[in-house]
Scaffold this motif. Sequence first.
Motif, PDB file in Angstrom:
ATOM      1  N   ASN A 208      -2.757   6.461   2.455  1.00  0.00           N
ATOM      2  CA  ASN A 208      -2.334   4.860   2.892  1.00  0.00           C
ATOM      3  C   ASN A 208      -1.229   4.668   1.844  1.00  0.00           C
ATOM      4  N   THR A 209      -0.874   5.176   0.685  1.00  0.00           N
ATOM      5  CA  THR A 209       0.357   4.953  -0.019  1.00  0.00           C
ATOM      6  C   THR A 209       1.468   5.717   0.304  1.00  0.00           C
TER       7      THR A 209
ATOM      8  N   HIS B 274      -5.349  -8.083 -10.339  1.00  0.00           N
ATOM      9  CA  HIS B 274      -5.457  -8.691  -8.884  1.00  0.00           C
ATOM     10  C   HIS B 274      -4.485  -9.725  -8.799  1.00  0.00           C
TER      11      HIS B 274
ATOM     12  N   LEU C 125     -12.560   0.233 -10.322  1.00  0.00           N
ATOM     13  CA  LEU C 125     -11.776  -0.746 -10.859  1.00  0.00           C
ATOM     14  C   LEU C 125     -12.567  -1.140 -12.261  1.00  0.00           C
TER      15      LEU C 125
ATOM     16  N   ARG D 197      -9.459  -5.030 -12.391  1.00  0.00           N
ATOM     17  CA  ARG D 197      -9.741  -6.195 -11.760  1.00  0.00           C
ATOM     18  C   ARG D 197      -8.716  -7.360 -12.022  1.00  0.00           C
TER      19      ARG D 197
ATOM     20  N   ASN E  20     -10.441   1.417  -0.699  1.00  0.00           N
ATOM     21  CA  ASN E  20     -10.229   2.827  -0.414  1.00  0.00           C
ATOM     22  C   ASN E  20      -9.936   3.508  -1.899  1.00  0.00           C
TER      23      ASN E  20
ATOM     24  N   LEU F 134       0.925   0.641  -8.852  1.00  0.00           N
ATOM     25  CA  LEU F 134       0.392  -0.444  -8.115  1.00  0.00           C
ATOM     26  C   LEU F 134      -0.085  -0.168  -6.675  1.00  0.00           C
ATOM     27  N   LEU F 135       0.398   0.571  -6.001  1.00  0.00           N
ATOM     28  CA  LEU F 135       0.150   0.824  -4.681  1.00  0.00           C
ATOM     29  C   LEU F 135      -1.198   1.524  -4.515  1.00  0.00           C
TER      30      LEU F 135
ATOM     31  N   LEU G 190       7.917  -3.878  -4.156  1.00  0.00           N
ATOM     32  CA  LEU G 190       8.178  -2.977  -4.986  1.00  0.00           C
ATOM     33  C   LEU G 190       9.596  -2.245  -4.598  1.00  0.00           C
TER      34      LEU G 190
ATOM     35  N   PHE H 220      -8.346  -1.929  -4.622  1.00  0.00           N
ATOM     36  CA  PHE H 220      -8.898  -3.191  -4.233  1.00  0.00           C
ATOM     37  C   PHE H 220      -9.158  -3.308  -2.619  1.00  0.00           C
ATOM     38  N   PHE H 221      -8.651  -2.690  -1.926  1.00  0.00           N
ATOM     39  CA  PHE H 221      -9.051  -2.594  -0.560  1.00  0.00           C
ATOM     40  C   PHE H 221     -10.319  -1.982  -0.207  1.00  0.00           C
TER      41      PHE H 221
ATOM     42  N   ALA I  66       0.918   7.359   8.525  1.00  0.00           N
ATOM     43  CA  ALA I  66       1.835   6.567   7.954  1.00  0.00           C
ATOM     44  C   ALA I  66       1.413   5.779   6.825  1.00  0.00           C
ATOM     45  N   PRO I  67       2.139   5.589   5.981  1.00  0.00           N
ATOM     46  CA  PRO I  67       1.568   4.617   4.675  1.00  0.00           C
ATOM     47  C   PRO I  67       1.378   3.152   5.233  1.00  0.00           C
ATOM     48  N   ARG I  68       0.650   2.303   4.626  1.00  0.00           N
ATOM     49  CA  ARG I  68       0.418   1.110   5.080  1.00  0.00           C
ATOM     50  C   ARG I  68       1.427   0.151   4.750  1.00  0.00           C
TER      51      ARG I  68
ATOM     52  N   MET J  11     -10.579 -12.715  -6.396  1.00  0.00           N
ATOM     53  CA  MET J  11     -10.718 -11.519  -5.585  1.00  0.00           C
ATOM     54  C   MET J  11     -11.809 -11.622  -4.544  1.00  0.00           C
TER      55      MET J  11
ATOM     56  N   THR K 157     -10.836 -13.687   1.755  1.00  0.00           N
ATOM     57  CA  THR K 157     -11.073 -12.570   2.949  1.00  0.00           C
ATOM     58  C   THR K 157      -9.683 -12.338   3.722  1.00  0.00           C
ATOM     59  N   ARG K 158      -9.631 -11.459   4.205  1.00  0.00           N
ATOM     60  CA  ARG K 158      -8.661 -10.977   5.313  1.00  0.00           C
ATOM     61  C   ARG K 158      -8.629 -12.024   6.533  1.00  0.00           C
ATOM     62  N   SER K 159      -7.457 -12.717   6.818  1.00  0.00           N
ATOM     63  CA  SER K 159      -7.554 -13.612   7.883  1.00  0.00           C
ATOM     64  C   SER K 159      -6.719 -12.877   9.066  1.00  0.00           C
TER      65      SER K 159
ATOM     66  N   VAL L 281       3.304  -6.034  -0.798  1.00  0.00           N
ATOM     67  CA  VAL L 281       3.367  -5.481  -1.975  1.00  0.00           C
ATOM     68  C   VAL L 281       4.452  -4.165  -2.403  1.00  0.00           C
TER      69      VAL L 281
ATOM     70  N   LEU M 141      -0.418  -8.728   6.208  1.00  0.00           N
ATOM     71  CA  LEU M 141      -1.806  -9.400   5.662  1.00  0.00           C
ATOM     72  C   LEU M 141      -1.888 -10.882   5.315  1.00  0.00           C
TER      73      LEU M 141
ATOM     74  N   ARG N 247      -3.733  -1.172  -5.151  1.00  0.00           N
ATOM     75  CA  ARG N 247      -3.813  -1.848  -4.195  1.00  0.00           C
ATOM     76  C   ARG N 247      -4.797  -1.385  -3.283  1.00  0.00           C
ATOM     77  N   GLU N 248      -4.810  -0.035  -2.984  1.00  0.00           N
ATOM     78  CA  GLU N 248      -5.940   0.870  -2.126  1.00  0.00           C
ATOM     79  C   GLU N 248      -7.317   0.554  -2.594  1.00  0.00           C
TER      80      GLU N 248
ATOM     81  N   TYR O 156      -4.331 -14.129   3.753  1.00  0.00           N
ATOM     82  CA  TYR O 156      -5.668 -14.111   3.137  1.00  0.00           C
ATOM     83  C   TYR O 156      -6.150 -15.545   3.589  1.00  0.00           C
TER      84      TYR O 156
ATOM     85  N   LEU P 268      -0.925  -8.443  -8.316  1.00  0.00           N
ATOM     86  CA  LEU P 268      -0.927  -7.799  -6.769  1.00  0.00           C
ATOM     87  C   LEU P 268      -0.570  -9.145  -5.989  1.00  0.00           C
TER      88      LEU P 268
END
Lengths: 141, 141
Positions: free
Chosen positions: A40-41, A85, A77, A82, A31, A21-22, B12, A28-29, B2-4, B131, B135-137, B8, A106, A25-26, A108, A88
């Motif tokens: 990133n994971t 989503h 994806l 998708r 990456n 799932l991680l 997990l 979806f971002f 470092a991982p994000r 999705m 947007t990221r805020s 999520v 984060l 997530r990337e 949204y 997540l």
Amino acid sequence: MAPRSCSVANALEVVGERWSLLALREVFFGNTRFDQIAANTGASRDVLAARLKKLVAFGVLEKHQYSSHPPRHEYHLTDAGRALHNVLLMLKEWGDAYVTEGPLPLVYEHSCGHLLEPRVVCASCGGEASMESLTRSSAAS
Amino acid sequence: MAPRSCSVANALEVVGERWSLLALREVFFGNTRFDQIAANTGASRDVLAARLKKLVAFGVLEKHQYSSHPPRHEYHLTDAGRALHNVLLMLKEWGDAYVTEGPLPLVYEHSCGHLLEPRVVCASCGGEASMESLTRSSAAS
DNA sequence: TACGGTTAGTTGGAAATCCCAACTCAGGAG
DNA sequence: CTCCTGAGTTGGGATTTCCAACTAACCGTA
């Protein structure tokens, strides 16, 4: 007794292992490359390679070649991917509420202009799909 | 690198190990005792004991004594545990749509009378939280 | 041609987990 | 006294995971 047959279990069969799932997530971002996902994971490269292979095999991701010389790939994806989503999003929401301490990493904003506070509702009536509002139905699809 | 840092991942950390979510599914179904959970999930007893202990430690479940002689226990959901219902619902939905083959093992009926088709929406405007609508805020809580 | 850099993995070996069956412990039931 | 249930615990072997180092294909540059 045989364990219960259940779509939750089936879903976890596909995306329930560590890092799956991680990794998603990337993607979806945005990456989409192996090294980005690994960094990133924090997943080790061998396990990540195995997970990505599995996600491709199950049709959650697709391997896209973005350069033929040298051959380079990105993970994209599929529709099935998708559709994860929401999963997540709910995990993030729960983590925000009950696990993450301090400021949220984060937040949204929804297209309506407000900060997103996600709610799960019934598509037919728009009412909240809370635990208490649901009963088992015998109808099958 | 470092991982994000991410809710999520934090979520997990708590419920992402094998069997944790299936154990919770059983508690949601009302199967609150060790042997019931073990039988219905298929988890081995030692791992299940470890998972339940962890879920109690993180405040997702509570151990309730329902008989003192002999001492017998049930696992009950806390608020944090109940809040995971949405996660399981989304996982079930995804499994129904993309993994489970043949007739679905379980279909929910919403209190409005229709079969449940869950949707994730923005609590402010009621619009779908797709999705693309997010947007990221930069705002933090 | 040689050298270094990037991307996407693969490999080997130690460490951590998992699975399974059997066992414990506490208290009924007959 | 013996069997049964519920809730774990224990031991030992099978699997996975972690980590660092290595491979392989290609590009840039000198």
